[in-house]
Write a protein that holds these residues in place. Structure first.
Motif, PDB file in Angstrom:
ATOM      1  N   ALA A 181       0.830  -1.196   0.000  1.00  0.00           N
ATOM      2  CA  ALA A 181       0.000   0.000   0.000  1.00  0.00           C
ATOM      3  C   ALA A 181       0.865   1.246   0.000  1.00  0.00           C
ATOM      4  O   ALA A 181       0.559   2.246  -0.663  1.00  0.00           O
ATOM      5  CB  ALA A 181      -0.904  -0.002   1.222  1.00  0.00           C
ATOM      6  N   ILE A 184       1.966   1.771  -3.490  1.00  0.00           N
ATOM      7  CA  ILE A 184       0.952   2.033  -4.504  1.00  0.00           C
ATOM      8  C   ILE A 184       0.517   3.486  -4.521  1.00  0.00           C
ATOM      9  O   ILE A 184      -0.030   3.998  -5.482  1.00  0.00           O
ATOM     10  CB  ILE A 184      -0.274   1.119  -4.243  1.00  0.00           C
ATOM     11  N   ARG A 185       0.818   4.155  -3.448  1.00  0.00           N
ATOM     12  CA  ARG A 185       0.301   5.490  -3.256  1.00  0.00           C
ATOM     13  C   ARG A 185       0.635   6.417  -4.422  1.00  0.00           C
ATOM     14  O   ARG A 185      -0.159   7.233  -4.836  1.00  0.00           O
ATOM     15  CB  ARG A 185       0.898   6.036  -1.964  1.00  0.00           C
ATOM     16  N   SER A 187       1.625   5.548  -7.516  1.00  0.00           N
ATOM     17  CA  SER A 187       1.538   5.090  -8.894  1.00  0.00           C
ATOM     18  C   SER A 187       0.085   4.788  -9.212  1.00  0.00           C
ATOM     19  O   SER A 187      -0.625   4.184  -8.409  1.00  0.00           O
ATOM     20  CB  SER A 187       2.399   3.851  -9.086  1.00  0.00           C
TER      21      SER A 187
END
Lengths: 613, 222, 674, 313
Positions: A181, A184-185, A187
């Motif tokens: 997580a 992912i922030r 992208s």
């Protein structure tokens, strides 16, 4: 194109399949040994390549090996080879004594390479999720090994192992998810979950998320790595597993879990700066060391003692990394290696002791084991001295290296604490081992069970009776409670000394083919010798019937052969070759560390230390 | 593509997640083993529903894999397996927790609060729903507590599985699409094998100890 | 040349180890190999040491023993004067002990593995030698630990008895705790210098803050003090030394504990710089207390070898007094006096090594012959083992510091340095010097009493037991070993100048001074005519005076006859050995006088028929427990065990408890670390 | 040459004078106790008698038994040669000072005690035990007193001490000296086996110390032992007399000075002997386990002496 890493995973898997399909125990043994021998070779090749290219990756970066992974691969492969070698004779003896069934042995041979292979996957997987999966796989494949003997205690140990381990892994899963997580922030698309990728974007990761993730991973993988206070399964599982598995668990499995933790540590350090994760590692490492010492001091079970010693060492490794200077990390890696090599020796020796004494309670084993099993005691003593951190054994060097690094970077107080903890567990192990190994045995037990002579020679029935009756008499007298307890146990198992040898050979008398089976797995010349001598001993049994003259001549020859053999190989106890092998490797590396290994460790330390030298 | 917390899928997800938590709390007070297994299946079903919502609303076909696996594995297969095990071994149905239901309820409530507290700084990171992360952590903590509170081996396994559900929920909540597929598949596979292995162990323990009571597993001390 | 000799010596020891292990099954061969290797190695070692100490100051011998294992580890060997001096001690003893061992280990043939014994023995010699030669702290620690390990093997060699197992464990644990302190101490130095080389530690004290320097001092004091056996860290020593085979005991008492002295000297004089006053005061006080208590406990022993072991504590105390005085002189910037005190203590170091080894060898021969260490069962051995008795007597006179033997010389030097100390300062501290001198006098006199007891009860009067009556003289090689040492005692007593000259390069290195303390055979202290002694003169004069009593005999008593008669027995029907004075009886007055210190526990059981005055049997049991054991070590041990047992309940077996541990850890981390 | 002559002369003086001093003390003591007492030269006659007598040696004795008298005699005489008697320069003063003196006396005692143990008699052992014990606890007081003097003089060499005493700095009333003298006097009583520590006249077994060790000796051995005991007593008294009252001692070797010094020396000895006699007659023998208290007093006195050197310097 190289397929080194893939092969490393395929070889054990293949071995497992072969074992699953095969019915011959010898084939299973061979498959195990060959597979791991192959992995040792591959590990060495990997070492060469890593030193050449720094990073080796395959399958589109799915598998990736840098110096740290290569180091772990080497350790895992060597220890696995050692324990699969040891397992051969260990289980033959177990089988002969009826402690396990052939089915269980098959179970072992199938699961053991899976266990090893899963560990390879842990250290080679680039994807953190896959690494998690592989760790879960190590837990799942080893839990049935822990429960192999199907005793109440081993089932209990297995249950605790799997529950606590799975719980830890569940926490680690949370941590893994959080790490993802955090990545992912920034992208929009699904990011690559490879560790190498994450490292490259470490500065962009969300720091709070990484912090949270590290806590989860620390508790989770820490539980698997046996850091206190999540270690509680460790002494149970290590003491109840069959010795080859104990060796794997203690020797490498803990370190593999620690490796996983380290990957996150590196990531966290890269993201957050150094102090957060290293302080946690330091605290847990020190805590484990301090906790281990009192348990060692008052331990009553040999293998549990060894397990607690592993706890102490894993704590030291962890603390060494937590001290976070190039030297301490280097020392910790070195310590990892030395500990991985020496712990199996201890567990193998403990296995030998267990098989000949049928107990692990130290007050029942000792005192005076040296009289009963001189060679085992020798290996145990040497390995014990090593594990206590005495020179000229390697662990001393690595401990001092860690301490030196700690002092050199001004972390005096923590290093002093480390030193104190090392000293404390030294005292414990020394007291315990002296109590067990030295002295005069309370009762004369079997001598070191040699392979040939003892098993082959049939014993006349009348002497059998006499022996067992005297044994019963001893039980009835039962001077001390301990002694009584011991003999009763031995009677219960029906294979125990002093009549133990007799029982065993009596069984062989009834079933000669079983004896043959015992020897079937040996290298050819030897098995032939054993076969010949068996056939000759049958003549000797004729002699008891009054046909001495018939067998007179051939018997001389067989005696000669046997004597020659026993002079050359008499000390060769079951399991001693593997023990000796591991011990020899350890000793060699204690006094001589080849430059490539040093370079590898230096690189690995560089990886862990991040920007450090 | 952050969805605002007020849009419909998000609200739906929040609702479903809350449902998972409620089921978890129900499990905490549930006394019958078979019911617990069913509750678990229901919880997994809710999770599958969340995944479906995501797959549908966010146009992420690969999340259907997750849905499928969850449905096949956690909703059908595992409950069936556990059910069979319970019947085969003939375990007494009564779970007999260590704490009484009201106390455990209270504690679970406390853990939920802790979960919310822990998750509070991260609410901004959530991509789906409101406080799904908090629910996930609460699932973890209560699952943990369930493991603590159960004497029976199988109920511990169940608790472990709910913790895994929590992890899945966290994955979905924080990353929209869940983990990469290979990870999802391997996770699923792992859980499956884990339950099978645990089943074998449970069976053997039952054979050796003649009971499933974990408080009898106290032979190894010191 | 010393280079080659040193390598030869080290390889000879190594050969001894390997050969001993290789010949494990052949007792005779192992015996020969072990003794031969030790002998050769000792000879080479003595030659190397002497060539370093006498030879012109040229290039230092320095080489690496083994290619480096780790980047920061160098197994470097270096021969400097201090190391050479201790090398001399160990090598000289190696010669005598190896000779002795050839005869002595025959007693183990067939019973124990002679090969292992030979290997351990040579191993101990090798590691001790390496301790003295190590050129960096890392290697030093390795050698130090190996030394403890081999010592453990030797002490536990007869591991069948519980006594020796416990002694081994105690030795190893204490030693290892000491090593821990040493590691910490060296690491403190390492922190300042960034290297492990002793060369880089030189005069490092000035770069350390006062606190660190004091910490380092304390750590080294404890670390080396454990090995040296200072009170109260000594408890392992009387337990461990007696149970080893006697030639090993001699080595343990003669050399091993000197490693502590070596370390202290090295660290205090070379590394830590000008000491604060309290270091010297501490050392002097510890020395005095150790000396006094050591001899007092020795007096209470009737186990011959334990008695000797306690005397080692005493002598270490005397050595430390010299060192402490030297430190105090360094503090007040009197380098010449410091040198003098250093010479005194180093002289005593060698002396003690020699006479203690001699005494242990003698005791070994006695124990070998009588199969007991209890003096109460000996007696009359002088008639059965006259040569052993003579050697033992020489050792006893030497250790009791009686002129003209070597013990007297070094104690004389110690007295002188203490007396000289009085003028170095005007503070009240200076009263310490004469008071410590008085305590040294008490120690010396008690030591004399103790050796009257040891020699008298063991060798004189009638045999008190059957084995003593059947004892046989030791074998020639054993006697040769003892004879060598006895000769050394006499030589070092009569010709102190030889040794003082040897010490010159050493003191030049450590304190920058070179003292010529001798003129002819006369030993003087640093001041002209401040005090002189000539043991050679005393001995020669004594021989010159001997004609007087002999002449009296010739003049007056030529015709008198000598009759052999029974000893007067108060008119009873004959003297039995049971009527002789026992060792316990002998030390009774001292036990009574120092009752407050000893707190003897006595137990008297008597059985009588009709009147308590006519006892049928009487059993008297008196034993003494050291206050340190009673007050310090035993409670500590108990507390640790109790704590450990309590900790053990953490691992309660309940999986729920384990889950709670994890849960709590996890929650704590979540709440506090996040 | 001069040294040789001095040595021979001092040895002869010691040999000749020692029995006389013993005789004097015995005679005066008897007189004080209203007895006639033995003649003053009775000890000479005793020695002669012993020398001529046959010997009985215990069957259990070893060579230690026979060697002991010679060692004792020689070492005592040697010690005597290190103490200045009539001239400041003792003949053997370079060979050893106070420390060697004490050491030589200890050597004699060591062998004496061994001789006591050698005959397998319980009395001998008892005597040895007590002798060594008392000597041990007397030793610190002795040494401390010696140190006090030596520190003042800056040397342990006795001749050097006396030379320093000839200088202007020395005063009779130095409290340090007075205290040290008192301490040494007590030590003298102990070392020579005098009441209240030991009774030289007793032959009651259980109270004997010195005599118990000699119980098995006879003939010429006994003579040598007795003689060396006398010499020891003489030497110790000379030490006390000369160190604390150095007045009148010859600093040069002219016959006149030496003769005068000899007379003064004899006078000092007689005064000391008188003091010993007085103490002996006015005191009862102490119980064995009271003796340490007395010697403790001596030690305290010596320590006070030391302290006073510090205070009054």
């Amino acid at each position: 194109m190289n397929h080194d890493l893939t092969l490393l995973l395929i070889a054990p898997a293949l071995a497992a399949i072969v074992c699953l399909l095969s019915r011959s125990r010898r084939a299973m043994e061979l498959a195990n040994v060959l597979a791991f021998a192959l992995t040792v070779g591959l590990g060495l090749e990997l070492l060469r390549q890593v030193l050449l290219h720094r990073v080796v990756s395959e399958c589109g970066d799915f598998l990736r090996a840098d110096a740290l992974s290569a180091w772990m691969v080497l350790l895992v492969s060597v220890v696995s080879l050692g324990s699969s070698l040891y397992a051969v004779r260990y289980f033959r003896r177990d089988l002969a004594s009826g402690a396990v069934t052939p089915g269980r042995i098959k179970e072992f041979y199938v699961l053991n390479p899976l266990f090893g292979g899963a560990m390879f996957l842990v250290v080679l997987a680039n994807n953190l999720g896959v690494m998690w999966f592989a760790l879960e796989a190590t837990a799942l494949s080893s839990v049935l090994l822990v429960a192999l003997y199907n005793r109440k205690t081993s089932l209990e140990a297995a249950w605790k192992y799997i529950i606590l381990g799975s719980l830890g892994l569940a926490l680690a899963l949370f941590g893994t998810v959080f790490t993802y997580a955090a990545a992912i922030r920034h992208s929009a698309t699904l990011p690559n979950f490879n560790w190498s990728h994450l490292m490259s974007m470490a500065s962009q990761l969300d720091p709070r998320m990484i912090r949270l993730a590290f806590i989860f991973v620390l508790v989770g993988y820490g539980a698997k790595a046996g850091l206190a206070p999540m270690h509680t399964w460790l002494p149970d599982a290590h003491s109840e597993a069959p010795s080859p598995t104990s060796a794997m668990l203690s020797g490498v499995s803990l370190k593999v879990a620690l490796y996983a933790l380290l990957r996150f540590h590196i990531l966290t350090t890269a993201c957050l700066g150094s102090s957060f994760s290293r302080n946690l590692l330091l605290v847990f490492g020190l805590g484990s060391m301090c906790l281990a010492a009192p348990f060692i001091l008052v331990q009553t079970n040999l293998k549990r003692l060894l397990a607690y010693s592993s706890l102490e060492h894993i704590g030291l490794i962890c603390a060494g990394i937590g001290l976070n200077s190039p030297l301490t990390i280097f020392g910790a890696l070195l310590h990892m290696g030395y500990h991985a090599l020496i712990k199996p020796v201890l567990f193998f020796s403990a296995g030998n002791i267990h098989q000949s004494r049928h107990t692990l309670q130290m007050r029942l084993i000792g005192p005076g084991l040296i009289r009963v099993l001189p060679l085992t005691v020798l290996s145990m003593g040497l390995a014990g001295a090593a594990v206590m951190g005495l020179p000229p054994f390697g662990l001393f060097f690595s401990e001092i290296t860690v301490l030196t690094g700690g002092f050199a970077t001004g972390q005096t107080l923590v290093s002093a604490l480390l030193l104190a903890a090392i000293l404390a567990s030294f005292c414990g192990i020394l007291c315990q081992l002296t109590r067990v190994l030295l002295g005069t045995p309370r009762v004369e037990h079997v001598s070191e069970p040699k392979m040939r002579g003892e098993f082959i020679r049939p014993v006349p029935p009348h002497s059998r009776g006499k022996n067992s009756s005297s044994e019963q008499a001893q039980v009835r007298q039962g001077k001390t409670t301990e002694y009584t307890e011991y003999t009763e146990e031995s009677l219960g198992e029906g294979i125990e000394s002093p009549g133990g040898r007799v029982h065993a050979s009596g069984a062989h008398l009834a079933d000669p083919f079983r004896v043959l089976r015992v020897f079937r797995g040996f290298p050819l010349p030897f098995s032939r010798i054993s076969r010949i001598s068996w056939s000759l001993t049958r003549f000797r049994s004729l002699r008891f019937l009054g046909f001495g003259f018939v067998s007179n001549f051939p018997f001389r020859v067989s005696d000669l052969v046997k004597r020659w053999w026993s002079r050359r190989h008499a000390p060769v106890l079951d399991g001693l070759p593997a023990t000796g092998l591991m011990l020899a490797i350890f000793l060699v590396f204690s006094v001589w560390l080849p430059a490539p290994l040093l370079e590898l460790m230096r690189q690995a330390a560089g990886i862990i230390g991040g920007g450090l030298r | 593509m952050n969805s605002s917390p007020s849009d419909f899928p998000s609200q739906l997800i929040t609702l479903l997640a809350a449902g998972m938590l409620v089921i978890q709390l129900l499990m905490a007070v549930q006394r019958m083993l078979l019911t617990s297994i069913r509750l678990f299946a229901l919880q997994s079903l809710l999770f599958a529903a969340i995944a479906t919502v995501i797959a549908y609303c966010h146009n992420a076909p690969e999340v259907y894999w997750v849905v499928g696996l969850t449905l096949a594995g956690k909703v059908c297969f595992l409950p069936w397996l556990l059910n069979r095990q319970v019947r085969r071994i003939g375990i007494v149905q009564e779970i007999a927790p260590l704490l009484n239901p009201s106390a455990s309820m209270l504690l679970c409530g406390a853990f939920t609060v802790v979960g919310y507290l822990v998750a509070r700084p991260f609410t901004s990171l959530e991509r789906l729903g409101n406080n799904t992360l908090a629910v996930a952590i609460a699932l973890l903590l209560t699952g943990f507590f369930l493991m603590l509170n159960r004497r029976k081996a199988i109920s511990q396994v169940l608790a472990l599985l709910t913790v895994e559900n929590g992890a899945m929920l966290a994955a979905v909540a924080l990353t929209t699409y869940g983990m990469p597929l290979v990870v999802e598949v391997s996770m699923f596979f792992d859980i499956l094998v884990a339950v099978m292995v645990l089943g074998i162990l449970v069976y053997r323990i039952r054979e050796s100890f003649a009971s499933m009571d974990l408080s009898e597993l106290k032979l190894l001390k010191g | 040349m010393p280079d080659l000799l040193l390598k030869l010596s080290l390889s000879a020891y190594a050969f001894g180890i390997v050969a001993g292990l290789a010949a494990a099954r052949r007792d005779e061969l192992a015996r020969l190999a072990g003794a031969g290797a030790g002998l050769a190695a000792g000879t080479c070692g003595v030659a190397a040491a002497l060539s370093e100490l006498i030879g012109a100051p040229g290039k230092r011998v320095a080489f690496n023993l083994w290619p480096s294992l780790l980047p920061h580890l160098r197994l470097g060997v270096r021969l400097d004067p201090l190391g050479a001096y201790f090398l001399l001690i160990v090598s000289a003893l190696a010669i005598a002990l190896s000779l002795y061992s050839f005869g002595y280990v025959r007693g183990f043939c067939g019973r124990k593995s002679v090969g292992a014994l030979a290997a351990f023995f040579n191993g101990l010699l090798l590691t001790t030698t390496l301790v003295f030669l190590a050129s960096n702290a890392f290697f030093f620690l390795i050698a130090w630990e190996l030394m403890a390990l081999t010592a453990y093997c030797l002490v536990s060699f007869e591991h069948e008895t519980k006594e020796s197992r416990n002694a081994g464990v105690l030795l190893f644990i204490m030693s290892h705790l000491g090593t821990g302190c040493l590691i910490a101490g060296f690491l403190l130095l390492f922190q300042a210098s960034g290297s492990y080389e002793f060369e880089s530690f030189r005069r490092l004290g000035v770069h350390l803050s006062a606190g660190r320097r004091d910490a380092a001092f304390l750590l080294f004091l404890v670390g080396f003090g454990v090995k040296a056996g200072i009170i109260p860290l000594h408890i392992w020593l009387p337990a461990a030394h007696p149970v080893a085979p006697s030639h090993a005991s001699a080595l343990l008492s003669g050399v091993l504990i000197k490693a502590g002295i070596y370390g202290l000297t090295r660290v205090l004089f070379e590394f830590l710089g000008t000491p604060p006053n309290w270091w010297g005061v501490t050392l002097l006080s510890i020395g005095t207390v150790s000396a006094l208590l050591g001899v007092l406990y020795a007096l209470m022993e009737h186990d011959l070898k334990r008695l000797l072991a306690y005397h080692s504590i005493e002598n270490i105390g005397i050595i430390l007094m010299g060192l402490g005085a030297a430190l105090m002189f360094l503090h007040t910037h009197h380098p010449i006096l410091a040198t003098f005190a250093l010479i005194a203590s180093l002289y005593h170091t060698l002396n003690h090594a020699i006479f203690k080894a001699l005494l242990f060898l003698g005791a070994g021969a006695v124990v070998h012959a009588t199969h007991t260490r209890n003096m109460e069962e000996m007696g009359g051995l002088i008639k059965r083992m006259p040569k052993t008795a003579l050697c033992f007597l020489v050792g006893a006179v030497a250790i009791a510091a009686l002129p003209p033997l070597n013990g007297f010389v070094s104690e004389w030097l110690t007295y002188q340095s203490l007396l000289l100390g009085f003028g170095t300062t005007s503070s009240l501290i200076r009263l310490m010097f004469p008071l410590c001198g008085a305590m040294l006098a008490l120690t010396g006199a008690l030591a004399a009493a103790c050796f009257v007891k040891a020699f008298g009860i063991t060798f004189l009067a009638q045999p008190r037991g059957e084995p003593a009556a059947q004892a046989r003289e030791a074998s020639p090689t054993m006697l040769a070993g003892m004879g060598l040492l006895a000769a050394a005692c006499i030589f070092l007593g009569l010709f102190p100048s030889a040794l003082v000259r040897l010490l010159a390069p050493l003191t030049l290195e450590l304190t920058g001074q070179r003292l010529a303390l001798t003129s002819g055979s006369i030993l003087t202290n640093t001041r002209p005519l401040g005090g002189t002694v000539s043991t050679l003169g005393i001995a020669l004069m004594g021989i010159c005076l001997l004609p007087i009593p002999l002449g009296l005999w010739l003049v007056f008593a030529r015709h008198s006859r000598v009759r052999i008669g029974p000893t007067w027995d108060c008119g009873l029907r004959g003297l039995t050995p049971a009527m002789e004075y026992t060792a316990t009886g002998f030390s009774k007055p001292i036990r009574m006088i120092f009752k407050a210190l000893f707190r003897p526990k006595r137990e008297v059981q008597r059985e009588y028929d009709y009147s308590p005055y006519f006892a049928k049997t009487l059993r008297f049991d008196s034993h003494i427990e050291e206050p340190f054991v009673r007050r310090l070590y035993r409670p500590l041990n108990r507390a640790v065990l109790r704590l450990s047992r309590r900790m053990r309940t953490l691992q309660a077996g309940s999986i729920h408890a384990y889950l709670i541990y994890i849960f709590v850890t996890f929650l704590v981390l979540l709440i506090f670390a996040l | 040459m001069m040294t040789f002559v001095a040595t021979v002369a001092q040895a002869l003086l010691l040999l000749a004078l020692a029995p006389l001093l013993t005789g004097c003390i015995r005679n005066w003591k008897a007189k004080l106790q209203n007895r006639r007492g033995p003649r003053v030269w009775q000890p000479y006659l005793d020695l002669l008698k012993f020398l001529r007598k046959d010997m009985v040696i215990s069957e259990h004795a070893s060579w230690i038994f026979s060697a002991m008298p010679y060692v004792l005699f020689t070492s005592t005489l040697l010690a005597g040669l290190m103490v200045p008697l009539v001239t400041v320069a003792a003949p053997l003063s370079l060979f050893g000072g106070a420390l060697a003196f004490v050491g030589l006396l200890a050597l004699g005692r060591f062998f004496l005690a061994l001789g006591g143990l050698d005959t397998a008699s319980a009395f001998g052992g008892m005597g040895s035990s007590r002798e060594m014990t008392l000597a041990a606890i007397a030793e610190p007081a002795l040494m401390l007193a010696v140190f006090t003097v030596a520190i003042q003089a800056g040397s342990t060499n006795l001749s050097r001490v006396l030379q320093a005493a000839q200088g202007p700095g020395w005063t009779l009333l130095n409290p340090a000296y007075a205290l040290a003298f008192a301490a040494l006097f007590i030590v003298l009583l102990a070392e020579t086996g005098r009441i209240p520590i030991d009774n030289p006249a007793t032959h009651l077994e259980l109270t004997m110390i010195h005599e118990a060790m000699l119980l098995e000796y006879s003939g010429r051995y006994l003579a040598l032992i007795e003689w060396s005991a006398s010499i020891k007593q003489l030497v110790l008294m000379a030490l006390l007399a000369n160190i604390f009252f150095p007045a009148g001692i010859a600093t040069e070797m002219t016959p006149g000075r030496v003769g005068f010094s000899l007379i003064v020396f004899l006078g000092k000895l007689l005064v000391l002997a008188g003091a010993v006699v007085l103490v002996e007659t006015t005191n009862a023998k102490l119980r064995l386990f009271r003796v340490p208290d007395l010697l403790g007093v001596a030690f305290i006195l010596a320590a006070l002496a030391l302290l006073s050197t510090f205070l009054f310097q």
